[in-house]
Write a protein that holds these residues in place. Structure first.
Motif, PDB file in Angstrom:
ATOM      1  N   TYR A 177      31.525   5.576  48.695  1.00  0.00           N
ATOM      2  CA  TYR A 177      31.323   4.306  47.985  1.00  0.00           C
ATOM      3  C   TYR A 177      30.308   4.419  46.844  1.00  0.00           C
ATOM      4  O   TYR A 177      29.942   3.410  46.242  1.00  0.00           O
ATOM      5  CB  TYR A 177      30.842   3.214  48.950  1.00  0.00           C
ATOM      6  CG  TYR A 177      31.798   2.815  50.051  1.00  0.00           C
ATOM      7  CD1 TYR A 177      33.147   3.150  50.016  1.00  0.00           C
ATOM      8  CD2 TYR A 177      31.352   2.070  51.135  1.00  0.00           C
ATOM      9  CE1 TYR A 177      34.004   2.767  51.032  1.00  0.00           C
ATOM     10  CE2 TYR A 177      32.211   1.680  52.153  1.00  0.00           C
ATOM     11  CZ  TYR A 177      33.530   2.033  52.104  1.00  0.00           C
ATOM     12  OH  TYR A 177      34.385   1.651  53.110  1.00  0.00           O
ATOM     13  N   SER A 221      39.003   5.069  58.698  1.00  0.00           N
ATOM     14  CA  SER A 221      37.732   5.244  57.987  1.00  0.00           C
ATOM     15  C   SER A 221      38.010   5.657  56.540  1.00  0.00           C
ATOM     16  O   SER A 221      39.157   5.934  56.158  1.00  0.00           O
ATOM     17  CB  SER A 221      36.907   6.338  58.664  1.00  0.00           C
ATOM     18  OG  SER A 221      37.474   7.598  58.377  1.00  0.00           O
ATOM     19  N   HIS A 262      28.094   9.289  49.805  1.00  0.00           N
ATOM     20  CA  HIS A 262      29.184   8.571  50.476  1.00  0.00           C
ATOM     21  C   HIS A 262      30.271   8.241  49.449  1.00  0.00           C
ATOM     22  O   HIS A 262      29.996   8.148  48.248  1.00  0.00           O
ATOM     23  CB  HIS A 262      28.643   7.291  51.135  1.00  0.00           C
ATOM     24  CG  HIS A 262      29.653   6.623  52.016  1.00  0.00           C
ATOM     25  ND1 HIS A 262      30.488   5.625  51.558  1.00  0.00           N
ATOM     26  CD2 HIS A 262      29.991   6.849  53.313  1.00  0.00           C
ATOM     27  CE1 HIS A 262      31.287   5.253  52.557  1.00  0.00           C
ATOM     28  NE2 HIS A 262      31.005   5.974  53.625  1.00  0.00           N
ATOM     29  N   ASN A 279      26.334   1.725  61.489  1.00  0.00           N
ATOM     30  CA  ASN A 279      25.762   0.835  60.462  1.00  0.00           C
ATOM     31  C   ASN A 279      24.774  -0.138  61.120  1.00  0.00           C
ATOM     32  O   ASN A 279      25.044  -1.330  61.266  1.00  0.00           O
ATOM     33  CB  ASN A 279      26.872   0.031  59.769  1.00  0.00           C
ATOM     34  CG  ASN A 279      27.881   0.899  59.058  1.00  0.00           C
ATOM     35  OD1 ASN A 279      28.194   1.990  59.522  1.00  0.00           O
ATOM     36  ND2 ASN A 279      28.409   0.427  57.948  1.00  0.00           N
ATOM     37  N   HIS A 304      40.358  -0.509  55.717  1.00  0.00           N
ATOM     38  CA  HIS A 304      39.250  -0.073  56.574  1.00  0.00           C
ATOM     39  C   HIS A 304      39.129  -1.065  57.732  1.00  0.00           C
ATOM     40  O   HIS A 304      39.316  -2.271  57.533  1.00  0.00           O
ATOM     41  CB  HIS A 304      37.953  -0.035  55.754  1.00  0.00           C
ATOM     42  CG  HIS A 304      36.874   0.757  56.404  1.00  0.00           C
ATOM     43  ND1 HIS A 304      36.109   0.249  57.433  1.00  0.00           N
ATOM     44  CD2 HIS A 304      36.438   2.027  56.192  1.00  0.00           C
ATOM     45  CE1 HIS A 304      35.246   1.177  57.819  1.00  0.00           C
ATOM     46  NE2 HIS A 304      35.415   2.265  57.084  1.00  0.00           N
ATOM     47  N   PHE A 352      20.630   3.142  56.307  1.00  0.00           N
ATOM     48  CA  PHE A 352      20.903   3.601  57.675  1.00  0.00           C
ATOM     49  C   PHE A 352      21.461   5.023  57.673  1.00  0.00           C
ATOM     50  O   PHE A 352      21.293   5.762  58.644  1.00  0.00           O
ATOM     51  CB  PHE A 352      21.815   2.616  58.430  1.00  0.00           C
ATOM     52  CG  PHE A 352      23.281   2.692  58.067  1.00  0.00           C
ATOM     53  CD1 PHE A 352      24.107   3.678  58.574  1.00  0.00           C
ATOM     54  CD2 PHE A 352      23.839   1.761  57.196  1.00  0.00           C
ATOM     55  CE1 PHE A 352      25.458   3.747  58.237  1.00  0.00           C
ATOM     56  CE2 PHE A 352      25.177   1.814  56.855  1.00  0.00           C
ATOM     57  CZ  PHE A 352      25.987   2.817  57.361  1.00  0.00           C
ATOM     58  N   MET A 353      22.105   5.423  56.571  1.00  0.00           N
ATOM     59  CA  MET A 353      22.639   6.792  56.478  1.00  0.00           C
ATOM     60  C   MET A 353      21.500   7.790  56.281  1.00  0.00           C
ATOM     61  O   MET A 353      21.491   8.867  56.898  1.00  0.00           O
ATOM     62  CB  MET A 353      23.626   6.887  55.316  1.00  0.00           C
ATOM     63  CG  MET A 353      24.858   6.040  55.507  1.00  0.00           C
ATOM     64  SD  MET A 353      25.961   6.141  54.078  1.00  0.00           S
ATOM     65  CE  MET A 353      27.324   5.154  54.680  1.00  0.00           C
ATOM     66  N   ASP A 394      32.525  10.697  54.704  1.00  0.00           N
ATOM     67  CA  ASP A 394      32.362   9.442  55.424  1.00  0.00           C
ATOM     68  C   ASP A 394      31.115   9.547  56.307  1.00  0.00           C
ATOM     69  O   ASP A 394      30.423  10.580  56.327  1.00  0.00           O
ATOM     70  CB  ASP A 394      33.635   9.081  56.212  1.00  0.00           C
ATOM     71  CG  ASP A 394      33.857   9.901  57.473  1.00  0.00           C
ATOM     72  OD1 ASP A 394      33.058  10.821  57.769  1.00  0.00           O
ATOM     73  OD2 ASP A 394      34.848   9.634  58.190  1.00  0.00           O
ATOM     74  N   SER A 395      30.828   8.505  57.053  1.00  0.00           N
ATOM     75  CA  SER A 395      29.565   8.461  57.808  1.00  0.00           C
ATOM     76  C   SER A 395      29.463   9.598  58.828  1.00  0.00           C
ATOM     77  O   SER A 395      28.381  10.168  59.005  1.00  0.00           O
ATOM     78  CB  SER A 395      29.449   7.126  58.547  1.00  0.00           C
ATOM     79  OG  SER A 395      29.511   6.069  57.641  1.00  0.00           O
ATOM     80  N   MET A 430      25.172  -0.098  47.940  1.00  0.00           N
ATOM     81  CA  MET A 430      25.495   1.252  47.444  1.00  0.00           C
ATOM     82  C   MET A 430      25.276   1.327  45.934  1.00  0.00           C
ATOM     83  O   MET A 430      24.855   2.355  45.403  1.00  0.00           O
ATOM     84  CB  MET A 430      26.966   1.573  47.739  1.00  0.00           C
ATOM     85  CG  MET A 430      27.299   1.690  49.219  1.00  0.00           C
ATOM     86  SD  MET A 430      27.034   3.370  49.797  1.00  0.00           S
ATOM     87  CE  MET A 430      27.588   3.262  51.489  1.00  0.00           C
ATOM     88  N   TYR A 464      28.078   0.670  66.364  1.00  0.00           N
ATOM     89  CA  TYR A 464      28.495   1.220  65.064  1.00  0.00           C
ATOM     90  C   TYR A 464      27.268   1.792  64.359  1.00  0.00           C
ATOM     91  O   TYR A 464      26.185   1.191  64.395  1.00  0.00           O
ATOM     92  CB  TYR A 464      29.121   0.087  64.245  1.00  0.00           C
ATOM     93  CG  TYR A 464      29.911   0.481  63.032  1.00  0.00           C
ATOM     94  CD1 TYR A 464      30.595   1.687  62.951  1.00  0.00           C
ATOM     95  CD2 TYR A 464      30.008  -0.398  61.949  1.00  0.00           C
ATOM     96  CE1 TYR A 464      31.335   2.010  61.831  1.00  0.00           C
ATOM     97  CE2 TYR A 464      30.749  -0.081  60.821  1.00  0.00           C
ATOM     98  CZ  TYR A 464      31.405   1.128  60.767  1.00  0.00           C
ATOM     99  OH  TYR A 464      32.138   1.452  59.652  1.00  0.00           O
TER     100      TYR A 464
HETATM  101  P1  13P Z   1      33.010   5.219  56.817  1.00  0.00           P
HETATM  102  O1  13P Z   1      32.770   6.062  55.618  1.00  0.00           O
HETATM  103  O2  13P Z   1      32.526   5.900  58.044  1.00  0.00           O
HETATM  104  O3  13P Z   1      34.431   4.789  56.915  1.00  0.00           O
HETATM  105  O4  13P Z   1      32.100   3.899  56.671  1.00  0.00           O
HETATM  106  C1  13P Z   1      32.380   2.885  55.772  1.00  0.00           C
HETATM  107  C2  13P Z   1      31.206   2.088  55.419  1.00  0.00           C
HETATM  108  O5  13P Z   1      31.254   0.889  55.230  1.00  0.00           O
HETATM  109  C3  13P Z   1      29.953   2.747  55.245  1.00  0.00           C
HETATM  110  O6  13P Z   1      28.973   1.809  55.049  1.00  0.00           O
END
Ligand code: 13P
Ligand code: SF4
Length: 328
Positions: free
Chosen positions: A33, A221, A31, A121, A205, A70-71, A47-48, A276, A119
């Protein structure tokens, strides 16, 4: 339980990751992040929504997920025959924590005429209790496909839900969860920063609260914000999301300047996602070597959760993960 760090002295961790990636037929997903060193060696950074799609279509035997739990769970739900490892199993998410499945179930039962638009998440159990999953890049496309007279519960992020509700003038029952990272931006410090850079637009965001989003020139996003950074006219951008995404911006557009929006202390360090940040090169190496920590999901639960995720992938088709939330 305290886990003793493994002694990796004398091991070339990067070379070992390369060797194991081939030996295991593994794909490394990261991701935006994640730490730059993880982004740089990943096969795919996204992204997600993009990461879910990659996880669903890969023919690798092993998915090493540099992201949060969760990912990795989503990858396992969509690719049950693959081994899915997460470098640190404690990499959770405040939004997931805010929404215990039994409370979410009770909330749903109290509102039987509402569908649950949820969502991504969130836990696998909450996905199984939901009708359609959304990501921040697919939420708008999906919401527009739901009939106007259909009542909606939106969870667990009240800021994303509130943003959609305001933008589409559509009432939704909002679950009261927040992302602790996006919640930490300071409006006062943001306005001070904008006064110093009056020509720099602000990209935010939608997990940010309204007092931040309301100042943004662009809301979307992570992939949407990255796309905006590439296409915007100016040479400086203020970025109101987790600051590790700035790494991809600097790689793609080295001539532009990216400034992380500040937290209450005037320093953007408090906006680094602590979950992360648990992943690192050493843990990725160990995960590929030992094929653990591994994500496992009971089959009945997986199939129940897959329904709402499949609906998202179908309804989001056409969404190319480019921040459909778009400019305000
Ligand atoms: P996105 O990458 O889908 O924008 O999600 C942001 C996020 O906070 C992932 O935990
Ligand atoms: Fe969860 Fe926020 Fe971290 Fe994303 S940035 S994983 S929403 S706590």
């Amino acid at each position: 339980m305290t886990v003793m760090p493994a002694d990796l002295s004398g091991i070339d961790v990067r070379a070992e990751i390369e060797r194991l990636r081939k030996e295991r037929n593994a794909v490394i997903l990261a991701h935006y992040y994640q730490k730059p060193e993880l982004q740089d060696l990943a096969d795919f950074v996204g992204d997600s929504l993009e990461l879910s799609r990659k996880a669903a279509e890969t023919d690798a035997d092993v998915i090493a997920f540099c992201g949060v739990k969760f990912m990795a769970d989503t990858a396992k739900i969509l690719s049950p025959d693959k081994i899915v490892v997460l470098p640190d199993l404690d990499a959770g998410c405040s939004l997931e924590d805010s929404c215990p499945p039994e409370k979410f179930r009770a909330f749903r039962e109290a509102h039987p005429d509402h569908i649950a638009l949820t969502y991504i998440n969130c836990s696998t159990e909450v996905k199984a209790l939901s009708d359609v999953i959304v990501t921040s890049s697919s939420a708008e496309t999906i919401l527009q496909q739901i009939p106007l007279d259909q009542k909606i519960i939106f969870g667990p992020d009240r800021h994303l839900g509130g943003y959609l509700s305001r933008k589409f003038n559509r009432e939704m029952l909002l679950w009261p969860g927040v992302c602790i990272v996006h919640e930490a931006f300071s409006e006062t410090e943001l306005l001070k920063l904008r006064a110093q850079h009056p020509n720099a637009p602000i990209a935010a965001h939608p997990e940010c609260p309204p007092h931040i989003v309301d100042h943004a020139d662009y809301v979307g996003s992570t992939s949407g914000i990255l796309q905006y950074a590439k296409t915007m006219a100016g040479d400086t951008l203020i970025v109101a999301t987790e600051p590790h995404i700035i790494h991809q911006m600097q790689l793609a557009i080295p001539d532009k300047t990216f400034i992380g929006a500040p937290g209450a202390d005037g320093n953007c360090n408090c906006n680094i996602c602590p979950y992360m940040a648990l992943n690192n090169l050493e843990k990725l190496y160990l995960a590929l070597r030992d094929l653990t920590p591994r994500v496992e999901i009971e089959e009945g639960l997986r199939l129940a959760a897959k329904k709402s995720l499949d609906r998202m992938l179908d309804m989001a088709s056409g969404t190319i993960g480019q921040g459909d939330l778009g400019s305000r």
